[in-house]
Design a protein around this motif. Sequence first.
Motif, PDB file in Angstrom:
ATOM      1  N   GLY A  51      30.824  60.312  40.092  1.00  0.00           N
ATOM      2  CA  GLY A  51      31.592  60.541  41.306  1.00  0.00           C
ATOM      3  C   GLY A  51      31.306  61.890  41.943  1.00  0.00           C
ATOM      4  N   GLY A  52      31.896  62.097  43.119  1.00  0.00           N
ATOM      5  CA  GLY A  52      31.707  63.334  43.863  1.00  0.00           C
ATOM      6  C   GLY A  52      32.702  64.400  43.474  1.00  0.00           C
ATOM      7  N   PHE A  53      33.086  65.237  44.463  1.00  0.00           N
ATOM      8  CA  PHE A  53      33.963  66.366  44.154  1.00  0.00           C
ATOM      9  C   PHE A  53      35.151  66.516  45.100  1.00  0.00           C
ATOM     10  CE2 PHE A  53      30.343  67.745  46.719  1.00  0.00           C
ATOM     11  CZ  PHE A  53      30.914  68.491  47.738  1.00  0.00           C
ATOM     12  N   PRO A  54      35.676  65.422  45.692  1.00  0.00           N
ATOM     13  CA  PRO A  54      36.808  65.589  46.617  1.00  0.00           C
ATOM     14  C   PRO A  54      38.066  66.112  45.941  1.00  0.00           C
ATOM     15  CG  PRO A  54      36.509  63.285  46.105  1.00  0.00           C
ATOM     16  CD  PRO A  54      35.320  64.004  45.539  1.00  0.00           C
ATOM     17  N   GLY A  55      38.193  65.896  44.629  1.00  0.00           N
ATOM     18  CA  GLY A  55      39.373  66.361  43.908  1.00  0.00           C
ATOM     19  C   GLY A  55      39.253  67.775  43.378  1.00  0.00           C
ATOM     20  N   ASN A  56      38.242  68.517  43.833  1.00  0.00           N
ATOM     21  CA  ASN A  56      38.026  69.885  43.376  1.00  0.00           C
ATOM     22  C   ASN A  56      38.103  70.838  44.565  1.00  0.00           C
ATOM     23  OD1 ASN A  56      36.860  72.366  42.477  1.00  0.00           O
ATOM     24  ND2 ASN A  56      35.796  71.270  40.843  1.00  0.00           N
ATOM     25  N   PRO A  57      39.269  71.465  44.807  1.00  0.00           N
ATOM     26  CA  PRO A  57      39.426  72.335  45.976  1.00  0.00           C
ATOM     27  C   PRO A  57      38.413  73.480  46.026  1.00  0.00           C
ATOM     28  CG  PRO A  57      41.561  71.840  45.035  1.00  0.00           C
ATOM     29  CD  PRO A  57      40.536  71.306  44.072  1.00  0.00           C
ATOM     30  N   TYR A  58      38.059  74.032  44.858  1.00  0.00           N
ATOM     31  CA  TYR A  58      37.095  75.134  44.849  1.00  0.00           C
ATOM     32  C   TYR A  58      35.754  74.676  45.411  1.00  0.00           C
ATOM     33  CZ  TYR A  58      33.671  78.504  43.218  1.00  0.00           C
ATOM     34  OH  TYR A  58      32.636  79.400  43.171  1.00  0.00           O
TER      35      TYR A  58
ATOM     36  N   VAL B 250      50.472  63.367  59.596  1.00  0.00           N
ATOM     37  CA  VAL B 250      51.325  64.453  59.097  1.00  0.00           C
ATOM     38  C   VAL B 250      52.466  64.711  60.081  1.00  0.00           C
ATOM     39  CG1 VAL B 250      49.618  65.667  57.684  1.00  0.00           C
ATOM     40  CG2 VAL B 250      49.743  66.133  60.139  1.00  0.00           C
ATOM     41  N   ALA B 251      53.437  65.468  59.641  1.00  0.00           N
ATOM     42  CA  ALA B 251      54.585  65.813  60.483  1.00  0.00           C
ATOM     43  C   ALA B 251      54.187  66.842  61.540  1.00  0.00           C
ATOM     44  CB  ALA B 251      55.713  66.368  59.611  1.00  0.00           C
ATOM     45  N   PRO B 252      54.942  66.939  62.637  1.00  0.00           N
ATOM     46  CA  PRO B 252      54.670  67.961  63.647  1.00  0.00           C
ATOM     47  C   PRO B 252      54.663  69.358  63.031  1.00  0.00           C
ATOM     48  CG  PRO B 252      56.275  66.387  64.471  1.00  0.00           C
ATOM     49  CD  PRO B 252      56.083  66.072  63.018  1.00  0.00           C
ATOM     50  N   GLY B 253      53.737  70.185  63.492  1.00  0.00           N
ATOM     51  CA  GLY B 253      53.665  71.561  63.023  1.00  0.00           C
ATOM     52  C   GLY B 253      52.793  71.774  61.808  1.00  0.00           C
ATOM     53  N   VAL B 254      52.300  70.692  61.182  1.00  0.00           N
ATOM     54  CA  VAL B 254      51.449  70.818  59.998  1.00  0.00           C
ATOM     55  C   VAL B 254      49.996  70.999  60.444  1.00  0.00           C
ATOM     56  CG1 VAL B 254      50.588  69.667  57.930  1.00  0.00           C
ATOM     57  CG2 VAL B 254      52.999  69.452  58.582  1.00  0.00           C
ATOM     58  N   ASP B 255      49.315  71.990  59.868  1.00  0.00           N
ATOM     59  CA  ASP B 255      47.917  72.256  60.199  1.00  0.00           C
ATOM     60  C   ASP B 255      46.984  71.483  59.275  1.00  0.00           C
ATOM     61  OD1 ASP B 255      48.839  74.067  62.059  1.00  0.00           O
ATOM     62  OD2 ASP B 255      48.421  75.836  60.816  1.00  0.00           O
ATOM     63  N   GLY B 256      45.714  71.375  59.682  1.00  0.00           N
ATOM     64  CA  GLY B 256      44.695  70.835  58.810  1.00  0.00           C
ATOM     65  C   GLY B 256      44.346  71.841  57.728  1.00  0.00           C
ATOM     66  N   GLY B 257      43.847  71.361  56.595  1.00  0.00           N
ATOM     67  CA  GLY B 257      43.448  72.244  55.508  1.00  0.00           C
ATOM     68  C   GLY B 257      44.413  72.201  54.337  1.00  0.00           C
ATOM     69  N   TYR B 258      44.056  72.883  53.268  1.00  0.00           N
ATOM     70  CA  TYR B 258      44.857  72.890  52.044  1.00  0.00           C
ATOM     71  C   TYR B 258      46.179  73.632  52.213  1.00  0.00           C
ATOM     72  CZ  TYR B 258      40.934  71.225  49.167  1.00  0.00           C
ATOM     73  OH  TYR B 258      39.927  70.485  48.597  1.00  0.00           O
ATOM     74  N   VAL B 259      47.155  73.225  51.405  1.00  0.00           N
ATOM     75  CA  VAL B 259      48.398  73.974  51.216  1.00  0.00           C
ATOM     76  C   VAL B 259      48.568  74.186  49.713  1.00  0.00           C
ATOM     77  CG1 VAL B 259      49.503  73.066  53.289  1.00  0.00           C
ATOM     78  CG2 VAL B 259      49.777  71.843  51.121  1.00  0.00           C
ATOM     79  N   ALA B 260      49.358  75.166  49.345  1.00  0.00           N
ATOM     80  CA  ALA B 260      49.612  75.435  47.931  1.00  0.00           C
ATOM     81  C   ALA B 260      50.407  74.288  47.317  1.00  0.00           C
ATOM     82  CB  ALA B 260      50.374  76.745  47.763  1.00  0.00           C
ATOM     83  N   SER B 261      50.054  73.936  46.072  1.00  0.00           N
ATOM     84  CA  SER B 261      50.738  72.848  45.382  1.00  0.00           C
ATOM     85  C   SER B 261      50.684  73.103  43.885  1.00  0.00           C
ATOM     86  CB  SER B 261      50.077  71.507  45.711  1.00  0.00           C
ATOM     87  OG  SER B 261      50.615  70.472  44.934  1.00  0.00           O
TER      88      SER B 261
ATOM     89  N   GLY C   7      45.760  74.178  42.124  1.00  0.00           N
ATOM     90  CA  GLY C   7      46.875  74.745  42.870  1.00  0.00           C
ATOM     91  C   GLY C   7      46.833  74.485  44.359  1.00  0.00           C
ATOM     92  N   LYS C   8      45.981  73.546  44.806  1.00  0.00           N
ATOM     93  CA  LYS C   8      45.869  73.250  46.228  1.00  0.00           C
ATOM     94  C   LYS C   8      45.827  71.746  46.453  1.00  0.00           C
ATOM     95  CE  LYS C   8      43.287  77.456  47.388  1.00  0.00           C
ATOM     96  NZ  LYS C   8      42.044  77.995  47.974  1.00  0.00           N
ATOM     97  N   ALA C   9      46.386  71.325  47.575  1.00  0.00           N
ATOM     98  CA  ALA C   9      46.370  69.912  47.941  1.00  0.00           C
ATOM     99  C   ALA C   9      46.434  69.813  49.451  1.00  0.00           C
ATOM    100  CB  ALA C   9      47.540  69.171  47.308  1.00  0.00           C
ATOM    101  N   PHE C  10      46.109  68.644  49.974  1.00  0.00           N
ATOM    102  CA  PHE C  10      46.275  68.414  51.404  1.00  0.00           C
ATOM    103  C   PHE C  10      47.713  67.983  51.672  1.00  0.00           C
ATOM    104  CE2 PHE C  10      41.642  67.720  50.818  1.00  0.00           C
ATOM    105  CZ  PHE C  10      41.214  68.763  51.624  1.00  0.00           C
ATOM    106  N   PRO C  11      48.265  68.343  52.830  1.00  0.00           N
ATOM    107  CA  PRO C  11      49.713  68.181  53.038  1.00  0.00           C
ATOM    108  C   PRO C  11      50.207  66.762  53.267  1.00  0.00           C
ATOM    109  CG  PRO C  11      48.657  69.069  55.005  1.00  0.00           C
ATOM    110  CD  PRO C  11      47.607  69.061  53.939  1.00  0.00           C
ATOM    111  N   GLY C  12      49.353  65.851  53.731  1.00  0.00           N
ATOM    112  CA  GLY C  12      49.806  64.502  54.064  1.00  0.00           C
ATOM    113  C   GLY C  12      50.269  63.720  52.849  1.00  0.00           C
ATOM    114  N   LYS C  13      51.368  62.999  52.994  1.00  0.00           N
ATOM    115  CA  LYS C  13      51.916  62.201  51.900  1.00  0.00           C
ATOM    116  C   LYS C  13      51.454  60.747  51.933  1.00  0.00           C
ATOM    117  CE  LYS C  13      54.187  65.871  50.767  1.00  0.00           C
ATOM    118  NZ  LYS C  13      53.645  66.728  49.691  1.00  0.00           N
ATOM    119  N   ILE C  14      50.882  60.323  53.054  1.00  0.00           N
ATOM    120  CA  ILE C  14      50.398  58.952  53.211  1.00  0.00           C
ATOM    121  C   ILE C  14      48.873  58.983  53.142  1.00  0.00           C
ATOM    122  CG2 ILE C  14      50.199  57.002  54.813  1.00  0.00           C
ATOM    123  CD1 ILE C  14      52.981  57.751  55.855  1.00  0.00           C
TER     124      ILE C  14
END
Length: 508
Positions: free
Chosen positions: A205-212, A263-274, A280-287
């Motif tokens: 597989g690739g590396f989509p699950g590796n934020p670094y 995503v909800a209004p006001g949410v930017d593209g890119g990682y957020v802390a998780s 320790g990083k994830a994308f903000p969308g829940k769907i």
Amino acid sequence: MDTDILIVGAGNGGMFAAAYAAANGLNFRVIEQNGNVQDTRHWYGAVDSAAAKEAGEPATDKAKLLSEISRYASGKCDQRVVKTWINESAAMHDFMRSILEDKYGWTCDFTSGAEAAWPAENAEHNTDYMYPEIEYTYDRSSGAARNELLLDYIRELGYDVDFKTSLAKLEKDSTGRITGIIAQSTEDDHFIRYNANKGVLLACGGFPGNPYMMEQLDPLGTSVTTACSYSPADKGYGIRAAVWAGANFDKEAAPMLFDRGIVAPGVDGGYVASDSAFGGKAFPGKIRQYNPGTQPFLKVNRNGERFANESCPYNDIVYAAAHQPGRVYAQICDANILEDAKRFHTIGCSAQTRAGGEKYFQGKVDEAVAAGTLFVCDTIEELADKLGFTGEAKDTFLATVDRYNELYDKQNDEDFGKPAYRLSAIRTAPFYGCWLGASLLCTEQGIAINDKGQALDNDNKPMPGLYVTGDMSGSFFANNYPCLMAGVAMGRTLTFAIKAIKQMGGLE
């Protein structure tokens, strides 16, 4: 452990390779770091199979298909590698057919002809923009996923998978030949040496699950992504092991981005802390994916401005959003959404919105509304407020909707050149609005290979004893994934899976 062939990874490529090796009575082993086979991607593309010919499908213009794939990659692919899929995917499908249809009684659905092509109304714009081949999908009414069925298949023939066994490093001898691997148990951490006399196939597989790795190797794709639909097990460890052994890694990112990261209004593209995510990083969308987001409705930025032609391959609009505030955009449509979607006739997996009908659409709407990411309003003004437009941005947004209705009435997109049949009116309540970015499915940037599936070193010479397939293999895609050529990535994965076994097993 001593074996002739070692397959690393029990996903789509690994399990198909194992099935082919088992069918030919070869001596092999499979290892998988998890406790089960990995998710199945059921759709795959193939060219001019016997089944297609039996169904009366016309022959594919293979030269044109090769040209289109190369053009989509900006010429940054190895056309000889692409030709292996074009020329040998028919045999790949025939082998798949011999198991799923002949042995287990599954039925195959074709996506071809008018369903897979641009409508005639769009002929002057797009007949040579994308070149659809036939996509194959097997009926899953049995309840089993393909990879699970292939596990049953190899077990019937006396083979199995060594689960909870992860790749630690590749081993090579003084001549540079890959002789096997060092693996590690994920249960008690003990190490295992696997000696592979004829070769190793990496299908990790690739590396989509590796934020670094994502941030370092694909800063653009990372910046516009708001949700994910990838396998969290895909952390790029196979790629890293191959690079450490001297393999050549593609120099160009190639993410598979779908314009459905709601995503909800006001949410930017890119990682957020998780705290719960790897690194320790994830994308903000829940769907994972909001499929109606791919329809070519009006799209505006946070200033309320339209900024691109919305009738485009999936990744184009999210890349365009890289130049917009927050790297996200809002999609606006009215009560005629389903009728419009049928008229738009988008192709690929976005066709699920028109093909699924009211039940499918309403399910997507209910999920997004419950998550606070989709708003259904009685007036455009109310929708503007729900989406977070205020002041000058709200005025601009309302003016943009008026302008878009004007263009619809003219049946001429004077602003961005969208085909007339993909324009839509925004006049009938209720009105639908949401904010979108990309949903990352997988990465296609991988280890360079030749037309036999052999890994290449940094001088682009074959590395004896090492083969690669699937998302961790390279030389095929660059910049993006050609999403409107449905099934190419999985077709490539399966074709090179058996190609590698043929090479190591002396079958060609």
